[in-house]
Write an enzyme that holds these catalytic residues in place. Structure first.
Site, PDB file in Angstrom:
ATOM      1  N   ASP A  60       0.835  -1.212   0.000  1.00 36.74           N
ATOM      2  CA  ASP A  60       0.000   0.000   0.000  1.00 36.74           C
ATOM      3  C   ASP A  60       0.866   1.256   0.000  1.00 36.74           C
ATOM      4  OD1 ASP A  60      -2.417   1.342  -0.139  1.00 36.74           O
ATOM      5  OD2 ASP A  60      -2.714   1.385   2.032  1.00 36.74           O
ATOM      6  N   LYS A  62       1.919   4.707  -1.013  1.00 36.00           N
ATOM      7  CA  LYS A  62       1.267   5.896  -1.547  1.00 36.00           C
ATOM      8  C   LYS A  62       1.708   7.076  -0.678  1.00 36.00           C
ATOM      9  CE  LYS A  62      -2.919   4.931   1.175  1.00 36.00           C
ATOM     10  NZ  LYS A  62      -4.392   4.787   1.132  1.00 36.00           N
ATOM     11  N   ASN A  65       0.837   7.347   3.048  1.00 37.34           N
ATOM     12  CA  ASN A  65       1.496   6.451   3.994  1.00 37.34           C
ATOM     13  C   ASN A  65       2.967   6.802   4.199  1.00 37.34           C
ATOM     14  OD1 ASN A  65      -0.778   4.994   4.598  1.00 37.34           O
ATOM     15  ND2 ASN A  65      -0.379   3.377   3.105  1.00 37.34           N
TER      16      ASN A  65
END
Length: 245
Positions: A60, A62, A65
């Protein structure tokens, strides 16, 4: 760092990161200079290489984050939110998790996939840093449709009904381009690195250690320091995200 245990509670002490999300910093700047983008990318690839050496897929990656350490730094980053991270040997994963605009084609296809999906996400993120826009989006979509496509932007895509078909098709065919109006002042090294990461075939995609060996990171190549002219689309995407949250 520290850890404390009491009869009823556990306490974990971590460092204070008050620079905010990289997502918001990109939106505020419009886009990063090539030199600053290189500084961020070097840290990101180093972290991803470390995780992959431990057979951990983050799944994840991105800008939301990634946190900046301080308000006065645009390049000192920390990776956070390991909620989708998992151990994997080879390509044994099939769960359709991640955030729609950043997921690799093999995730959308239902796998099997491995750590290579993070390198695709790094390519998307590097594109965003340098262009101030997403390589795969739907700029002409109705806001409600766009929100549905990016609906799991913070919580993952879960069942794969989340990405709109056109977004999914663009990702699975690597349908993006380097708009001359945005990219004309960016080095060919930067464009080549992105193109080597946004590769449909995971076997042909650069790994994180290979990315760190790319000429863009070579000391002999000094990218410019001036902020480049950015796109409004990422600012608009950010404003829509905040409005919908």
């Amino acid at each position: 760092y520290d850890f404390f245990e009491e009869a009823r509670f556990f306490f974990i002490v971590t460092e204070l990161l008050d620079g905010g999300e990289l997502f918001d910093r990109i939106a505020a700047r419009a886009r990063y200079s090539e030199r600053d983008a290189r500084a961020v990318a070097a840290q990101l690839f180093d972290v991803v290489a470390f995780l992959h050496a431990k057979n951990i897929a983050f799944r994840d990656l991105k800008p939301e984050n990634i946190l900046l350490e301080r308000p006065d730094s645009d390049t000192d980053i920390k990776l956070i939110d390991f909620g989708f991270a998992c151990a994997v040997e080879g390509r044994a994963l099939t769960a359709k998790t991640g955030s729609p605009e950043y997921v690799a084609p093999e995730v959308l296809a239902g796998g099997p996939y491995g750590v290579e999906v993070d390198c695709w996400s790094c390519g998307v993120l590097l594109f965003v840093l340098l262009a101030g826009a997403l390589p795969f989006d739907e700029p002409d979509a109705d806001p409600d449709e766009l929100d549905a496509a990016a609906g799991a932007e913070r919580g993952g895509i879960g069942g794969i009904g989340a990405p709109a078909p056109t977004l999914q098709q663009r990702i699975q065919s690597a349908d993006y381009d380097f708009d001359a109006a945005v990219w004309r002042s960016t080095s060919r090294f930067a464009r080549d690195l992105i193109a080597s990461l946004l590769v449909i075939d995971a076997d042909e995609r650069l790994s994180a250690p290979q990315a760190l060996e790319h000429p863009w990171f070579a000391a002999s190549h000094e990218p410019g320091t001036d902020p480049l002219q950015g796109s409004q689309s990422f600012k608009e995407f950010n404003a829509m995200r905040k409005l919908k949250s």
